[in-house]
Scaffold this active site. Structure first.
Site, PDB file in Angstrom:
ATOM      1  N   CYS A   2       0.902  -1.193   0.044  1.00 40.62           N
ATOM      2  CA  CYS A   2      -0.023  -0.054  -0.209  1.00 40.62           C
ATOM      3  C   CYS A   2       0.907   1.156   0.028  1.00 40.62           C
ATOM      4  CB  CYS A   2      -0.841  -0.089   1.405  1.00 40.62           C
ATOM      5  SG  CYS A   2      -1.840  -1.466   1.368  1.00 40.62           S
ATOM      6  N   ARG A  28       1.673   1.439  -5.965  1.00 37.16           N
ATOM      7  CA  ARG A  28       2.052   0.427  -4.890  1.00 37.16           C
ATOM      8  C   ARG A  28       0.829  -0.347  -4.620  1.00 37.16           C
ATOM      9  NH1 ARG A  28       6.779   1.938  -1.960  1.00 37.16           N
ATOM     10  NH2 ARG A  28       6.300   0.311  -0.349  1.00 37.16           N
ATOM     11  N   TRP A  76      -3.707  -2.082  -1.182  1.00 37.57           N
ATOM     12  CA  TRP A  76      -3.710  -3.265  -2.067  1.00 37.57           C
ATOM     13  C   TRP A  76      -4.272  -4.211  -1.264  1.00 37.57           C
ATOM     14  CZ3 TRP A  76      -1.445  -8.158  -1.347  1.00 37.57           C
ATOM     15  CH2 TRP A  76      -1.225  -8.995  -2.589  1.00 37.57           C
ATOM     16  N   ASN A 102       0.302  -0.019   6.131  1.00 40.91           N
ATOM     17  CA  ASN A 102       0.745  -0.972   5.123  1.00 40.91           C
ATOM     18  C   ASN A 102       1.456  -2.085   6.015  1.00 40.91           C
ATOM     19  OD1 ASN A 102       1.826  -2.291   2.816  1.00 40.91           O
ATOM     20  ND2 ASN A 102       3.640  -0.883   2.850  1.00 40.91           N
ATOM     21  N   GLY A 103       0.937  -3.486   5.558  1.00 42.65           N
ATOM     22  CA  GLY A 103       1.653  -4.725   6.197  1.00 42.65           C
ATOM     23  C   GLY A 103       0.484  -5.466   6.747  1.00 42.65           C
ATOM     24  N   GLU A 488      11.622 -14.553 -18.719  1.00 42.78           N
ATOM     25  CA  GLU A 488      11.038 -13.236 -18.380  1.00 42.78           C
ATOM     26  C   GLU A 488      10.093 -12.881 -19.368  1.00 42.78           C
ATOM     27  OE1 GLU A 488      11.159 -11.132 -15.981  1.00 42.78           O
ATOM     28  OE2 GLU A 488      11.087  -8.882 -16.993  1.00 42.78           O
ATOM     29  N   LYS A 492       6.532 -11.382 -18.180  1.00 44.31           N
ATOM     30  CA  LYS A 492       6.015  -9.991 -18.683  1.00 44.31           C
ATOM     31  C   LYS A 492       4.815 -10.025 -19.421  1.00 44.31           C
ATOM     32  CE  LYS A 492       7.955  -7.969 -16.983  1.00 44.31           C
ATOM     33  NZ  LYS A 492       9.012  -7.875 -15.947  1.00 44.31           N
ATOM     34  N   GLU A 495       1.729 -11.133 -16.765  1.00 45.55           N
ATOM     35  CA  GLU A 495       1.530 -10.102 -15.834  1.00 45.55           C
ATOM     36  C   GLU A 495       0.548  -8.842 -16.555  1.00 45.55           C
ATOM     37  OE1 GLU A 495       5.678  -8.700 -14.849  1.00 45.55           O
ATOM     38  OE2 GLU A 495       4.907  -8.667 -12.929  1.00 45.55           O
ATOM     39  N   HIS A 511      10.657 -32.846 -23.762  1.00 48.99           N
ATOM     40  CA  HIS A 511      10.539 -33.637 -22.588  1.00 48.99           C
ATOM     41  C   HIS A 511       9.083 -33.082 -22.306  1.00 48.99           C
ATOM     42  CE1 HIS A 511      14.438 -35.094 -22.468  1.00 48.99           C
ATOM     43  NE2 HIS A 511      14.841 -33.996 -22.845  1.00 48.99           N
ATOM     44  N   LYS A 608       3.623  -3.112  -7.184  1.00 45.00           N
ATOM     45  CA  LYS A 608       4.877  -2.992  -7.487  1.00 45.00           C
ATOM     46  C   LYS A 608       5.976  -3.716  -6.387  1.00 45.00           C
ATOM     47  CE  LYS A 608       8.171  -1.307  -9.974  1.00 45.00           C
ATOM     48  NZ  LYS A 608       8.457  -2.105 -11.328  1.00 45.00           N
TER      49      LYS A 608
HETATM   50  O1  M6R Z   1      11.466  -4.850  -6.051  1.00 48.49           O
HETATM   51  P1  M6R Z   1      11.923  -6.359  -6.475  1.00 48.49           P
HETATM   52  O2  M6R Z   1      12.822  -6.372  -7.458  1.00 48.49           O
HETATM   53  O3  M6R Z   1      12.589  -6.992  -5.043  1.00 48.49           O
HETATM   54  O4  M6R Z   1      10.820  -7.161  -6.832  1.00 48.49           O
HETATM   55  C1  M6R Z   1      10.635  -8.225  -7.081  1.00 48.49           C
HETATM   56  C2  M6R Z   1       9.594  -8.745  -7.738  1.00 48.49           C
HETATM   57  O5  M6R Z   1       8.227  -8.724  -7.034  1.00 48.49           O
HETATM   58  C3  M6R Z   1       9.293  -8.124  -9.181  1.00 48.49           C
HETATM   59  O6  M6R Z   1      10.302  -8.348  -9.895  1.00 48.49           O
HETATM   60  C4  M6R Z   1       7.872  -8.494  -9.727  1.00 48.49           C
HETATM   61  O7  M6R Z   1       8.162  -9.962 -10.357  1.00 48.49           O
HETATM   62  C5  M6R Z   1       7.457  -7.496 -11.012  1.00 48.49           C
HETATM   63  N1  M6R Z   1       6.173  -7.608 -11.193  1.00 48.49           N
HETATM   64  C6  M6R Z   1       8.057  -8.318 -12.372  1.00 48.49           C
HETATM   65  O8  M6R Z   1       7.587  -7.595 -13.459  1.00 48.49           O
END
Ligand code: M6R
Length: 613
Positions: A2, A28, A76, A102-103, A488, A492, A495, A511, A608
């Protein structure tokens, strides 16, 4: 996860600045938002489910009273769905105290039951509301607000960054941190708090990062901080050098699009000042590492999550291949709970954009307890991770706002390459001549990146995206140092477009994943280098023989010729190819998500910075 803002001002109105801060922090968490203001008539709260615009509309329809003190929040959801009631701030029973959090309060059910028995009524399903009531109850028992917060927090188990606003004769604002980040900004118009420095930059560059266990009492002219023992402490005042424009979209449609297009500059900013061409080496001045220290490293453990974990996998290929040091790469969330071992001579390296990811921090602390030396590759200078490790390297990608990481990933991989060179030089595995070649290769990478980011490439990827945006799913394949790039690419796409995508090592295709191949399953194949190129060509042939469409990405012309769609990437050394190959994959995800009408910068269910488990 958050976002939190707040301020106690000596002049002017607080609301506009708080909304501005919440707008920056919305990345966030973005399922609801709210503000509490303490004015001469007491506390006023406005909050609602949905994006920040919903709150702004609400405030336009029912304007808030003038106030110089306030707290705000973007949520969030963890406990209870995104509704008006569950949105923060939450009040205590007296209605004079408001709290944003937040937490996660882990023992909130017991606390809630105890408070309910004492007559406290709860209006939301959140764990956070319990904190407001606890502090309110302690305040009724006597003492100052800061004392009441300190007593209440002793009863709480879990992780929190909280801001508490009290509407008394004079408004009071207290905040505390245990886990998630919180910083205080000292500005001319008063004192601001934020869960991220980005929220403070419009007001000030002078920032204090609170540490775990800290309790801070704000005034209009500063802050008094106590540590976990209750002792008064001086926390260092730091100057933030990020620019307010770094956090804006500029002329781009989305932050992610802007961040993709910044990557040639990110390479230059992250690498060029560190390259020592004369000696064929790299300088990491901020790390404080000596040759003696690095030559004693016999094993590296990388801990990270998500995209940063993919960067760790690339780092493993680079460090093992170039510096010949064994590397293990672990999901931080697994490492922290699996009773790992750290041999003497282990360097634990965390990779993180934010420097606040809860699992990565915990894994790093565990590695330190097990006797490893600790380091991190991180994008945020004042983050908890940077402050806790023995050595750090900053990625210098600038603020990354798009939830899907792009430029931070490229910066992490660039640092990984430089780290491999530095370790190889310190250990005498790479001689000056080879070092010079490796350093020069990196310096020469920029034009290649620029070519990939050209309008021509954008148009090409748009056309390909148009043809593939409706398929059933995607398979991303790569080998060697480009296997993590396949992972990756798939992440992407998942996501931001919510399409099914899987990343695989190309050698694993036979496999299992080959069973998925058909006309509506697109394979994105990253071409190989040297001996690997032929093997990847065979993969392409096998997919095509089964009627599966192939998008080939890379520099191997023969592979590109075999594919239905070819995205040619400038030639480079094999070690640097991941940095180039990932760019078209980011662009492909972006274009497909845009064509499918997805909310690119704020994908559903994501946040984020994952500051809770
Ligand atoms: O802030 P960080 O790099 O530690 O975050 C790690 C992951 O949460 C972050 O890379 C996440 O996978 C992203 N949404 C990827 O696009």
């Amino acid at each position: 996860m958050c976002g939190i803002v707040g301020a106690l001002l000596n002049r002017g109105q607080v609301l506009a600045g708080m909304i501005e801060g919440l707008r920056v922090l919305e990345y966030r968490g973005y399922d609801s938002s709210g503000v509490a203001l303490a004015g001469s008539d007491g506390l006023a709260i406005a909050k609602c489910a949905g994006r920040l615009e919903a709150l702004e509309c609400h405030l336009e329809a029912s304007p808030a009273p003038p106030a110089r003190a306030g707290i705000g929040h973007t949520r969030w959801a963890t406990h209870g769905p995104a509704t008006d009631r569950n949105a923060h701030p939450h009040k205590d029973g007296t209605g004079r105290l408001a709290l944003v959090h937040n937490g996660i309060i882990e023992n909130y059910l017991e606390l809630r039951a105890e408070l309910a028995e004492q007559g406290h009524e709860f209006l939301s399903e959140t764990d956070s509301e319990v904190c407001a009531h606890l502090i309110g109850r302690e305040l009724e028992l006597g003492g100052t607000l800061v004392e009441a917060v300190a007593r209440a927090l002793k009863l709480v188990r879990g992780y929190y960054a909280i801001a508490v606003l009290y509407a008394g004769d004079e408004p009071e604002l207290v905040c505390a941190r245990q886990g998630p980040p919180l910083c205080v900004g000292l500005a001319r118009d008063g004192t601001w708090i934020g869960s991220d420095v980005l929220a403070l930059i419009p007001h000030t560059r002078d920032v204090i990062y609170l540490e775990d266990g800290d309790l801070a009492e704000l005034s209009t002219s500063g802050v008094v901080v106590r540590d976990a023992t209750g002792a008064l402490v001086e926390r260092e005042l730091q100057r933030v050098d990020w620019d307010v424009n770094d956090a804006s979209k500029g002329s781009y449609a989305h932050h992610m699009q802007k961040e993709i297009h910044e990557q040639a500059d990110v390479l230059a900013r992250t690498a060029f000042h560190r390259l020592d061409e004369e000696h064929g080496d790299v300088r990491f001045d901020e790390s404080g590492w000596s040759d003696a220290e690095l030559s004693g490293v016999s094993r590296i453990k990388i801990v990270a999550c998500g995209t940063a974990w993919h960067a760790g996998l690339v780092a493993r290929y680079m460090i093992e291949g170039l510096a010949r040091i064994p590397v293990e790469v672990e999901y931080a969330s697994e490492f922290r709970y699996r009773q790992p071992l750290c041999e003497p001579g282990t360097l634990a390296v965390a990779i993180s954009q934010s420097g606040e990811t809860a699992d990565t921090l915990a894994a790093l602390r565990l590695a330190a307890d097990l006797g490893a030396r600790t380091a991190c590759i991180c994008n945020v200078a004042g983050s908890t991770m940077v402050r806790e490790v023995q050595s750090h390297i900053l990625t210098q990608a600038g603020p990354e706002i798009g939830v899907a990481s792009t430029k931070a990933f490229v910066a992490q991989v660039v640092v990984a390459y430089m780290l491999a060179v530095r370790l190889g030089r310190a250990q005498g595995v790479i001689d000056a001549e080879q070092g010079r070649r490796l350093v020069r290769d990196l310096r020469l990478l920029r034009p290649g990146l620029e070519r990939l980011l050209s309008d021509e490439m954008v148009q090409k990827i748009q056309a390909i995206s148009q043809r593939h945006k409706g398929v059933k799913g995607f398979l991303f394949l790569g080998r060697g140092v480009n296997f993590p790039i396949a992972l990756e690419g798939a992440l992407k796409l998942k996501e931001i477009s919510y399409m099914h995508a899987e990343g695989y090592a190309a050698g694993e295709m036979k496999h299992g994943p080959i069973a998925m191949i058909e006309a509506w399953m697109t394979s994105v194949v990253i071409t190989g280098h040297g001996a690997m190129a032929e093997k990847v060509r065979s993969n392409i042939e096998q997919i095509r023989a089964r009627g599966g469409p192939v998008i080939a990405v890379g520099a191997d012309q023969a592979s590109l010729n075999l594919a239905d769609e070819a995205i040619e990437v400038p030639a480079s050394s094999v070690w640097l190819s991941p940095i180039l190959n990932v760019i078209p994959l980011q662009m492909l995800s972006y274009e497909i998500a845009r064509m499918r009408g997805c909310d690119i910068d704020k994908p559903r269910n994501l946040a984020k910075s994952v500051t809770v488990e």
